[in-house]
Write a protein that holds these residues in place. Structure first.
Motif, short mmCIF file in Angstrom:
data_model
loop_
_atom_site.label_atom_id
_atom_site.label_comp_id
_atom_site.label_asym_id
_atom_site.label_seq_id
_atom_site.Cartn_x
_atom_site.Cartn_y
_atom_site.Cartn_z
N LEU A 284 0.85 -1.19 0.00
CA LEU A 284 0.00 0.00 0.00
C LEU A 284 0.88 1.24 0.00
O LEU A 284 1.96 1.24 0.60
CB LEU A 284 -0.90 0.02 1.24
CG LEU A 284 -2.00 -1.04 1.30
CD1 LEU A 284 -2.49 -1.19 2.73
CD2 LEU A 284 -3.15 -0.65 0.39
N THR A 285 0.42 2.31 -0.68
CA THR A 285 1.19 3.54 -0.72
C THR A 285 0.34 4.72 -0.29
O THR A 285 -0.90 4.71 -0.43
CB THR A 285 1.74 3.80 -2.13
OG1 THR A 285 0.65 4.06 -3.03
CG2 THR A 285 2.57 2.64 -2.64
N VAL A 286 1.01 5.75 0.22
CA VAL A 286 0.33 6.98 0.60
C VAL A 286 -0.38 7.58 -0.61
O VAL A 286 -1.53 8.01 -0.53
CB VAL A 286 1.34 7.98 1.21
CG1 VAL A 286 0.67 9.34 1.43
CG2 VAL A 286 1.90 7.45 2.52
N GLY A 287 0.34 7.63 -1.74
CA GLY A 287 -0.25 8.23 -2.95
C GLY A 287 -1.49 7.51 -3.41
O GLY A 287 -2.49 8.13 -3.80
N GLY A 288 -1.44 6.16 -3.38
CA GLY A 288 -2.60 5.39 -3.81
C GLY A 288 -3.81 5.64 -2.92
O GLY A 288 -4.93 5.87 -3.41
N MET A 289 -3.61 5.60 -1.61
CA MET A 289 -4.71 5.85 -0.68
C MET A 289 -5.25 7.27 -0.81
O MET A 289 -6.46 7.51 -0.76
CB MET A 289 -4.26 5.59 0.76
CG MET A 289 -3.97 4.14 1.09
SD MET A 289 -5.45 3.08 1.07
CE MET A 289 -5.24 2.23 -0.51
N PHE A 290 -4.34 8.23 -1.01
CA PHE A 290 -4.76 9.63 -1.14
C PHE A 290 -5.66 9.81 -2.35
O PHE A 290 -6.71 10.48 -2.28
CB PHE A 290 -3.53 10.53 -1.25
CG PHE A 290 -3.86 11.96 -1.58
CD1 PHE A 290 -4.40 12.81 -0.62
CD2 PHE A 290 -3.66 12.46 -2.86
CE1 PHE A 290 -4.72 14.12 -0.94
CE2 PHE A 290 -3.98 13.76 -3.19
CZ PHE A 290 -4.51 14.59 -2.23
N GLU A 291 -5.26 9.26 -3.50
CA GLU A 291 -6.05 9.42 -4.72
C GLU A 291 -7.45 8.81 -4.56
O GLU A 291 -8.45 9.38 -5.01
CB GLU A 291 -5.33 8.78 -5.91
CG GLU A 291 -4.04 9.46 -6.33
CD GLU A 291 -4.25 10.87 -6.85
OE1 GLU A 291 -5.40 11.22 -7.22
OE2 GLU A 291 -3.27 11.64 -6.89
N LEU A 292 -7.52 7.65 -3.92
CA LEU A 292 -8.82 7.01 -3.72
C LEU A 292 -9.71 7.83 -2.79
O LEU A 292 -10.89 8.06 -3.07
CB LEU A 292 -8.63 5.61 -3.14
CG LEU A 292 -7.93 4.58 -4.03
CD1 LEU A 292 -7.78 3.26 -3.29
CD2 LEU A 292 -8.68 4.36 -5.34
N LEU A 293 -9.14 8.28 -1.67
CA LEU A 293 -9.94 9.04 -0.70
C LEU A 293 -10.36 10.39 -1.26
O LEU A 293 -11.49 10.84 -1.03
CB LEU A 293 -9.14 9.21 0.59
CG LEU A 293 -8.98 7.91 1.40
CD1 LEU A 293 -7.94 8.09 2.51
CD2 LEU A 293 -10.32 7.49 2.00
N ARG A 294 -9.47 11.05 -2.00
CA ARG A 294 -9.83 12.33 -2.61
C ARG A 294 -10.98 12.14 -3.59
O ARG A 294 -11.97 12.90 -3.57
CB ARG A 294 -8.64 12.96 -3.31
CG ARG A 294 -9.02 14.24 -4.08
CD ARG A 294 -7.82 14.95 -4.66
NE ARG A 294 -7.10 14.13 -5.65
CZ ARG A 294 -5.99 14.55 -6.29
NH1 ARG A 294 -5.48 15.74 -6.02
NH2 ARG A 294 -5.40 13.77 -7.16
N GLY A 295 -10.86 11.16 -4.47
CA GLY A 295 -11.91 10.94 -5.46
C GLY A 295 -13.24 10.58 -4.83
O GLY A 295 -14.30 11.04 -5.26
N ALA A 296 -13.20 9.74 -3.78
CA ALA A 296 -14.43 9.34 -3.10
C ALA A 296 -15.07 10.53 -2.40
O ALA A 296 -16.29 10.74 -2.48
CB ALA A 296 -14.13 8.23 -2.10
N TRP A 297 -14.26 11.34 -1.72
CA TRP A 297 -14.78 12.50 -0.99
C TRP A 297 -15.37 13.55 -1.93
O TRP A 297 -16.40 14.15 -1.64
CB TRP A 297 -13.66 13.13 -0.16
CG TRP A 297 -14.04 14.44 0.44
CD1 TRP A 297 -14.86 14.66 1.51
CD2 TRP A 297 -13.63 15.74 -0.02
NE1 TRP A 297 -14.98 16.01 1.76
CE2 TRP A 297 -14.23 16.69 0.83
CE3 TRP A 297 -12.81 16.18 -1.06
CZ2 TRP A 297 -14.04 18.06 0.66
CZ3 TRP A 297 -12.61 17.53 -1.22
CH2 TRP A 297 -13.23 18.46 -0.37
N GLU A 298 -14.75 13.77 -3.09
CA GLU A 298 -15.29 14.76 -4.02
C GLU A 298 -16.64 14.34 -4.57
O GLU A 298 -17.49 15.18 -4.84
CB GLU A 298 -14.30 14.98 -5.17
CG GLU A 298 -13.06 15.76 -4.75
CD GLU A 298 -12.15 16.09 -5.91
OE1 GLU A 298 -12.22 15.37 -6.93
OE2 GLU A 298 -11.39 17.06 -5.81
#
Length: 378
Positions: A284-298
């Motif tokens: 798991l990577t910080v970047g991968g988790m960030f992109e998923l959470l950002r997209g879901a939150w938007e």
């Protein structure tokens, strides 16, 4: 093909599905899995049955295969739940593909036109109409495509059900038992070598996902061109006020990762997935988790307060043309059922039924003829 002793290499939904159908037809079937069954791509998947929302004009044959498999799902689910006595979370709530910014809208309109050219039953919605279906959507969602006939199952429950049904029908299961090589004599597959023994086989089915290329003994010129494509995912726990029913997919033109949100009957919300060419790296990577959470939150701002209950990665088996590799090979009695990439759960019924028909009759069903390994041999 009238032989009866079948060996399957690989215990994901594809291998288990084929094994269940063959065992149910009365054949002697032995399935070998390097780990525990269903612990790789089959467990990591989101369970979407979504040929319409993933349709592309350049993949007409793959779309037709996906639509035919989707049409088989009611029959598949009913039979599987009877043989296993396990519900697999089959839901028919559809998909909303949403856009937020102008660039997203342009991309969404392009997809909608492509879907119309393919004659798919989809509807264009305003943001307000989309929120009528899913009130939790962001007020910034300006438009959406409604794919009413995209469905879903809980893939982990399907693995559990397939394992039980396979064994109930008499299939033999060997977990934590790697197949090291396939024995081939005079261009005929005759058996397999595990770490501890040799097993004769009348028919060998290679269904080992992205590990298919690691089985020794297959001539290099027909080795299936399958590679691992990493996907990072996470699960949230839905709470009062944020309870989705429809699968949500985003199109974000400015970001590297479009996101999907898949609600489960147990209250989990699956968020996925990255698509990374990283070999067999499953970190798991910080970047991968960030992109998923950002997209879901938007797309659904209210999930900001939801708890994260699980994170994981999976390795999709991607072929050279992103389509599965199915059917006979130039090696007699060696059959491929691999390379399903992002469509493994969707294509499980059609793959299982078609490969079973091939083995019982000796004839390749027309549905899988375009997907033989021969297309890579020229």
């Amino acid at each position: 093909m009238v032989n009866r002793n079948v060996v399957i290499i690989g215990g994901g939904v594809i291998g288990l599905g084929i094994g269940w159908q063959l065992a149910k037809a009365g054949l002697s079937v032995s399935l070998f899995e390097r780990d525990r069954v269903g612990r790789a791509a089959s467990r990591a998947a989101a369970g979407m049955l979504a040929p319409f929302s993933e349709a592309h004009t350049e993949e007409a044959e793959l779309l037709a295969l996906g639509c035919e498999s989707l049409a088989l799902y009611p029959k598949w689910v009913e039979a599987l739940q009877v043989d296993s006595e396990i519900s697999i979370g089959y839901r028919v709530d559809g998909t909303l593909i949403v856009g937020i910014e102008q660039d997203d809208t342009d991309q969404l309109q392009h997809l909608y036109k492509a879907q119309q050219l393919l004659g798919l039953d989809v509807q264009w919605l305003t943001g307000r109409k989309a929120r009528d279906i899913e009130p939790s959507l962001s007020p910034r969602v300006s438009c959406a495509i409604h794919c009413e006939t995209d469905y879903q199952v809980d893939n982990r429950l399907m693995v559990k059900a397939l394992k039980h049904a396979y064994q109930t029908c008499g299939g033999k299961l060997y977990e934590k038992c790697s197949v090291k090589s396939i024995e081939i004599e005079d261009e005929v597959a005759t058996g397999i070598h595990t770490e501890s023994e040799y097993r004769d086989a009348d028919i060998i089915i290679l269904a080992a996902g992205c590990w298919s290329t690691q089985i020794a003994g297959i001539p290099d010129n027909i080795r299936p061109p399958v590679r691992p494509v990493k996907g990072q995912m996470l699960a949230l726990q839905m709470e009062d006020g944020i309870e989705l029913n429809t699968v949500i997919r985003t199109i974000r033109a400015r970001y590297p990762t479009s996101v999907y949100l898949v609600p489960r009957v147990d209250g989990r919300l699956i968020v996925g997935a990255t698509s990374e060419e990283m070999g067999f790296d499953t970190r798991l990577t910080v970047g991968g988790m960030f992109e998923l959470l950002r997209g879901a939150w938007e797309a659904v701002p209210g999930l900001y307060e939801l708890p994260i209950v699980e994170t994981w990665t999976g390795l999709r088996p991607g072929s050279r043309d992103s389509a599965p590799i199915l059917g006979t090979t130039p090696i007699e009695h060696l059959i491929y059922a691999t390379g399903h990439y992002r469509n493994g759960i969707l294509l499980t019924p059609i793959t299982a039924y078609a490969i079973t028909e091939l083995i019982l009759t000796g004839e390749t069903p027309s549905t899988i003829k375009p997907f033989k390994v021969d297309r890579f041999l020229n």
